[in-house]
Design an enzyme around this catalytic site. Structure first.
Site, mmCIF file in Angstrom:
data_model
loop_
_atom_site.group_PDB
_atom_site.id
_atom_site.type_symbol
_atom_site.label_atom_id
_atom_site.label_comp_id
_atom_site.label_asym_id
_atom_site.label_seq_id
_atom_site.Cartn_x
_atom_site.Cartn_y
_atom_site.Cartn_z
ATOM 1 N N ASP A 1 0.858 -1.178 0.000
ATOM 2 C CA ASP A 1 0.000 0.000 0.000
ATOM 3 C C ASP A 1 0.897 1.231 0.000
ATOM 4 O O ASP A 1 2.091 1.133 0.336
ATOM 5 C CB ASP A 1 -0.888 -0.038 1.249
ATOM 6 C CG ASP A 1 -1.764 1.192 1.362
ATOM 7 O OD1 ASP A 1 -2.367 1.576 0.345
ATOM 8 O OD2 ASP A 1 -1.842 1.770 2.463
ATOM 9 N N ASP B 1 -1.702 -0.839 6.016
ATOM 10 C CA ASP B 1 -1.907 -0.334 7.372
ATOM 11 C C ASP B 1 -3.344 0.087 7.660
ATOM 12 O O ASP B 1 -3.676 0.417 8.790
ATOM 13 C CB ASP B 1 -0.978 0.857 7.649
ATOM 14 C CG ASP B 1 -1.467 2.135 6.980
ATOM 15 O OD1 ASP B 1 -1.971 2.042 5.841
ATOM 16 O OD2 ASP B 1 -1.351 3.210 7.588
ATOM 17 N N ASP C 1 -7.101 -2.186 3.764
ATOM 18 C CA ASP C 1 -6.106 -3.186 3.390
ATOM 19 C C ASP C 1 -6.393 -4.548 4.012
ATOM 20 O O ASP C 1 -5.786 -5.540 3.604
ATOM 21 C CB ASP C 1 -4.703 -2.736 3.842
ATOM 22 C CG ASP C 1 -4.262 -1.448 3.165
ATOM 23 O OD1 ASP C 1 -4.515 -1.315 1.961
ATOM 24 O OD2 ASP C 1 -3.681 -0.591 3.843
#
Length: 776
Positions: free
Chosen positions: A323, A519, A523
C-alpha cells in the site's frame, strides 16, 4: 457403534487433544517419568524403572495417535506416524527406556511447535468494532437513534462530528468534510458537496450533516469490506509443516527398512530398533527450534510473526505488494514548502498560520503547527477563533485578523498566487492559504512525504530475492506514480477499492508466494487474501493487524526487510538441520538393521543426533545479515542531532528558493535584500551544518558503511554547496560595488540560487534516506 457415533467421538477426542495446554503437560509427564525411571535404575530397582518408563511411553501414545488421526483426516500422514509406530514397537518388545526417550522427544517437539503456532484468528474483530451499531434518523417527530438494521433506503440520517457514516448515502447538506482514509488510505481529508455519494465507514471530520440513505446496512460499502475480508481469510490455504513435507519420503523409507530388517533377520527387535533411530527427531525438534529461534529474533526487532508457518512462507516469498499511504509514505501530511507574498518572510507566514491553527483539529493544521515548533518559531496565542468545515480557521493573532485554509472567492488573487496553484498541482500538494487583514500573505504547501527508510528497504528486499515489487493504493494516480518512480517499483495500480486490491493479490498469488503490506482498514481484505499479510501496526488500524500474519510494531518499514532476511535464514537453517539429522538417522537405521544397534542404544544415539541438530538450529537466534548495519552509540547520537538540524534548516532552503523567485520578478532593492538575507542564513547556519557533517558525522559513519568511499559522493555535494554559496557571495560583492544588481548578473545569480536549492533538497533527501534511516 454407528459410523456417525464413531465420527462424533473422534471429533471430541481430537478437540481435547488439540487443547493448547496438552503439549506442556505431556512434556512435564514424560520428563518426570524418564527422570523417575533413571533414579530407580540407579538405585537398582530395574522393574520400577521399567514401570516409570513404560508409563511415560503410554502417556505419549494416546495423544500421538490422535495427532496422526487428525493428520489423516486432512489427507496427509506426518512425522507423528513414525513416532507412534516406534512407541508401540518399544512397548511390544519391552524396550521401555527407548520408548520413554522417544516420548520425551515427541513431547518436546510438539511443545516447541505449539509455541510457534499462536496465530491470531482472522475474525476481523476490529473491523466489526469500528462499524456503527446505530444511526440517528430524522422524521417528522424529530431525531431518534435506531438500530442500524432498521435503516431503510430513503431514510434521512444525521451524522455528527467524529461519527462513522453508518450506511451508503447521498449528501443532503451543502457540504461535508470527510476522512476517507479507512476506505482509500488517502491521508488528506476530502470535501463532498450536496448530492454527492458518501460511503459507509468514512469518518465525519467536520460539522454535522444530513445523509439520505441509498443502501441498507448489509448492502453498504463497509459491510462489503467485512464480508470480503472473511472470504479472503477463509481462502488462504493452510501451511503444511516443513517437517511433514520431508516426512512424505522419510516415512515410507523408514517403514521399508524396518520391514526388510524384520523379514531378513526374523527379529522384531531389529525392526523396533530401526523405528527407534528412524524417529524423525531432527524434524520433530530441529525444524521447530530453528523456526522458533527465527520468531524470537524477529520479535526483538519489533516484528511480531503469528506462527512458524508464516515465517516459513515469508522465507519463500518472491512477490511483494505494498500500500502507499502509511506504508511507503508517512501516512500523514507534512509541510513541503512555505511561499510568502513579496513583502512577507516565509518564516512569518508559517508562524502566523501555526499560531492560529493551534486550536484546530484538522490534520493539515496539526502538520503546520508541528513544523513551526520543529523550526523553533515562537507561536502567539490566538483569540476569537472560529472554524468553518471545509473552509478553514479564522481568528485574531497579535491584533490582526488572520485566516488559514481556502481562499475566499471574494478575495483578490495576486499574481504570485497563480504560481502557488501551479506548484501545488505539479507536486500533488494541498494548499493552506494565509490571509492577514483580508489580504493574501502566503501559502503553506503540504504533502504526505515518502518514508526515509523506504528506498533502502526496497533495495534490500530485492537483494533478498524479492523479484516483483508492486504498489496497490486507493490514492490518486499522479502521486502514486510519482512515488513508484522514485522507488523503482515494477508496477503501480492506483484508485483501487478493497475488492480491487483482493483481486490483484489473488492474481499475483497464482504466480508466486505473495506478501501484502498495508496499514488501513481498506487493506484488511487484501492482507487476509495474501500468502503472508504484513500490517504496519505502530500507527495502522487494528483491523489490518488482526487480518495480518506479521505485524511491524515499530513505525519503520525497513523492519520488513529485516523480517524477510530473518525468515530466509531461519528456514535455511531449519532445512539444513532437518536434512543433516535425517542423513545421520539413515546411517543409524542401517546399523540397526544390521543388528549393530539395540533399541535403547539406538535411542541414546538418536539423542546425540538431536543435540547436534538442535545446536545447529539455534544458530537462527544469532544476528545474520540485516537490512541495516549496526551503529555505534556515538554515530546514532550524531544522526539524531543532524536529523533535527535538517528540520530546523528548512526555512533556509525556502529562503534560497524565495530569493530566486524574487529575482524573476524584479532586480530592485527588495530582490537584493532577499539575496543578502539568504546569504546570511547560508553563512551563519547552513554552511556550519554542512562542515560539521563532513568532519563529524561522515567519519563516524565510515566504519559502519565500509570506509570513507561510502560517503565520498555526499562529500562532493558539500563541495558543490560551498562553491555555489561562494558564487552568490561574489555576486553580492559586485552588486555592492555597482550600487545594485546589474542586468548581466541576474541570469547567473538566479541560476546559482535555483541550482543551490535543487542541490540542497536532493542532498538532504539522500542523507535522510541513506544515513538518517539507519538510526532507530
Amino acid at each position: 457403534m454407528t459410523h456417525r457415533t464413531f465420527t462424533a467421538q473422534l471429533r471430541r477426542l481430537t478437540s481435547a487433544i488439540g487443547s493448547p495446554r496438552l503439549e506442556p503437560v505431556l512434556l512435564a509427564v514424560t520428563a518426570a517419568a524418564l527422570t523417575a525411571g533413571g533414579i530407580a535404575w540407579l538405585t537398582g530397582a530395574g522393574d520400577l524403572a521399567d514401570l516409570f518408563w513404560g508409563l511415560g511411553t503410554l502417556s505419549a501414545v494416546v495423544p500421538a495417535v490422535a495427532w496422526v488421526l487428525v493428520a489423516l483426516r486432512h489427507g496427509h500422514a506426518g512425522v507423528d506416524l513414525i513416532a507412534v509406530l516406534a512407541l508401540g514397537g518399544t512397548l511390544a518388545v519391552h524396550e521401555y527406556l527407548a520408548g520413554a526417550l522417544i516420548a520425551l522427544m515427541l513431547a518436546t517437539g510438539r511443545t516447541l511447535e505449539a509455541a510457534a503456532q499462536r496465530r491470531a484468528s482472522h475474525d476481523l474483530r476490529a473491523l466489526l468494532e469500528h462499524a456503527p451499531r446505530s444511526a440517528r434518523r430524522r422524521t417528522d417527530a424529530g431525531v431518534a437513534s435506531v438500530p442500524l438494521a432498521e435503516v431503510a433506503v430513503g431514510d434521512l440520517l444525521i451524522v455528527g462530528p467524529g461519527e462513522v457514516v453508518p450506511v451508503d448515502g447521498r449528501l443532503e447538506s451543502d457540504a461535508a468534510v470527510l476522512d476517507e482514509s479507512v476506505l482509500t488510505g488517502e491521508a488528506l481529508q476530502v470535501e463532498r458537496a450536496r448530492d454527492e455519494t458518501v460511503r459507509s465507514g468514512v469518518v465525519n471530520a467536520g460539522g454535522a450533516f444530513e445523509l439520505r440513505a441509498t443502501a441498507t446496512e448489509q448492502d453498504s460499502t463497509y459491510a462489503g469490506i467485512v464480508r470480503l475480508a472473511r472470504q479472503a481469510g477463509a481462502e488462504s490455504a493452510p501451511v503444511v509443516r516443513l517437517a511433514d513435507r520431508y516426512a512424505a519420503w522419510f516415512l515410507p523409507l523408514s517403514l521399508a527398512v524396518a520391514g526388510l530388517a524384520w523379514l531378513i533377520s526374523g527379529s522384531a527387535v531389529r525392526a523396533v530398533a530401526v523405528l527407534v533411530v528412524a524417529t524423525p527427531c531432527p524434524l520433530l525438534l530441529a525444524a521447530p527450534v530453528a523456526i522458533v529461534s527465527g520468531l524470537s529474533r524477529a520479535s526483538r526487532l519489533g516484528v511480531v510473526i503469528r506462527d512458524g508457518g508464516a515465517l516459513e512462507n515469508l522465507g519463500r516469498a518472491r512477490t511483494l505488494l505494498l500500500d502507499k499511504t502509511g506504508t511507503l509514505t508517512r501516512g500523514r501530511p507534512r509541510v513541503l514548502d512555505v511561499i510568502a507574498a513579496p513583502d512577507v518572510k516565509a518564516a512569518e507566514v508559517l508562524r502566523l498560520a501555526a499560531s492560529l491553527d493551534q486550536y484546530s483539529p484538522h490534520v493539515l493544521a496539526h502538520a503546520i503547527v508541528d513544523t513551526a515548533r520543529e523550526r523553533g518559531l515562537a507561536l502567539s496565542v490566538p483569540t476569537d477563533v472560529t472554524e468553518e468545515p471545509g473552509r478553514g480557521a479564522t481568528g485574531s493573532v497579535e491584533g490582526h485578523q488572520v485566516s488559514v485554509g481556502r481562499m475566499g472567492a471574494a478575495t483578490a488573487r495576486p499574481g504570485w498566487a497563480n504560481a502557488v496553484d501551479n506548484r501545488a498541482l505539479l507536486d500533488g500538494a494541498a494548499v493552506a492559504w494565509l490571509t492577514v487583514d483580508g489580504q493574501p500573505a502566503g501559502a503553506v504547501l503540504l504533502r504526505d512525504p515518502l518514508r526515509h527508510d523506504a528506498p533502502r528497504t526496497l533495495r534490500h528486499l530485492r537483494a533478498a530475492g524479492i523479484e516483483r515489487l508492486l504498489m496497490l493504493t486507493g490514492d490518486r494516480a499522479a502521486p502514486a506514480h510519482e512515488v513508484a518512480a522514485v522507488l523503482g517499483l515494477d508496477d503501480v495500480r492506483a484508485e483501487l477499492g478493497p475488492a480491487d486490491k483482493v483481486a490483484a493479490v489473488r492474481a499475483e498469488r497464482e504466480r508466486a508466494v505473495t506478501v501484502m503490506v498495508g496499514d488501513g482498514v481498506n487493506d484488511a481484505p487484501a492482507l487476509a487474501a495474501a500468502d503472508i499479510g504484513v500490517a504496519m501496526g505502530a500507527r495502522g488500524s487494528t483491523a489490518s493487524s488482526e487480518a495480518a500474519d506479521i505485524v511491524l510494531t515499530t513505525d519503520r518499514v525497513d523492519r520488513l526487510a529485516d523480517a524477510v532476511t530473518i525468515a530466509q535464514r531461519a528456514r535455511h537453517i531449519a532445512v539444513q538441520s532437518a536434512l543433516g539429522g535425517m542423513l545421520m538417522s539413515l546411517a543409524a537405521m542401517a546399523a540397526a538393521a544390521a543388528g549393530l544397534l539395540p533399541p535403547a542404544a539406538g535411542a541414546l544415539l538418536q539423542e546425540g543426533i538431536d543435540a547436534a541438530v538442535i545446536l545447529n538450529a539455534l544458530r537462527a537466534l544469532r544476528v545474520g545479515r540485516a537490512a541495516h548495519p549496526a551503529l555505534t552509540p556515538a554515530a546514532e547520537a550524531l544522526i539524531h542531532r543532524f536529523a533535527a538540524e535538517h528540520d530546523e534548516l528548512q526555512d533556509v532552503l525556502e529562503s534560497v528558493r524565495d530569493a530566486a523567485d524574487r529575482l524573476s520578478d524584479s532586480s530592485g532593492p527588495t530582490a537584493l535584500t532577499a539575496v543578502e538575507e539568504t546569504h546570511r542564513l547560508l553563512t551563519d547556519r547552513l554552511l556550519p551544518h554542512e562542515y560539521a557533517e563532513e568532519h563529524e558525522l561522515y567519519p563516524a559513519l565510515a566504519p559502519t558503511l565500509g570506509g570513507p568511499e561510502a560517503t565520498a559522493t555526499m562529500s562532493r555535494a558539500h563541495t558543490e554547496i560551498e562553491r555555489l554559496s561562494r558564487r552568490i557571495a561574489t555576486h553580492l560583492q559586485l552588486a555592492h560595488a555597482d550600487g545594485g544588481l546589474s542586468a548581466e548578473q541576474l541570469d547567473d545569480l538566479r541560476s546559482c540560487l535555483y541550482g543551490l536549492n535543487t542541490v540542497l533538497r536532493l542532498h538532504f533527501t539522500q542523507e535522510e534516506e541513506n544515513y538518517f534511516s539507519l538510526a532507530p
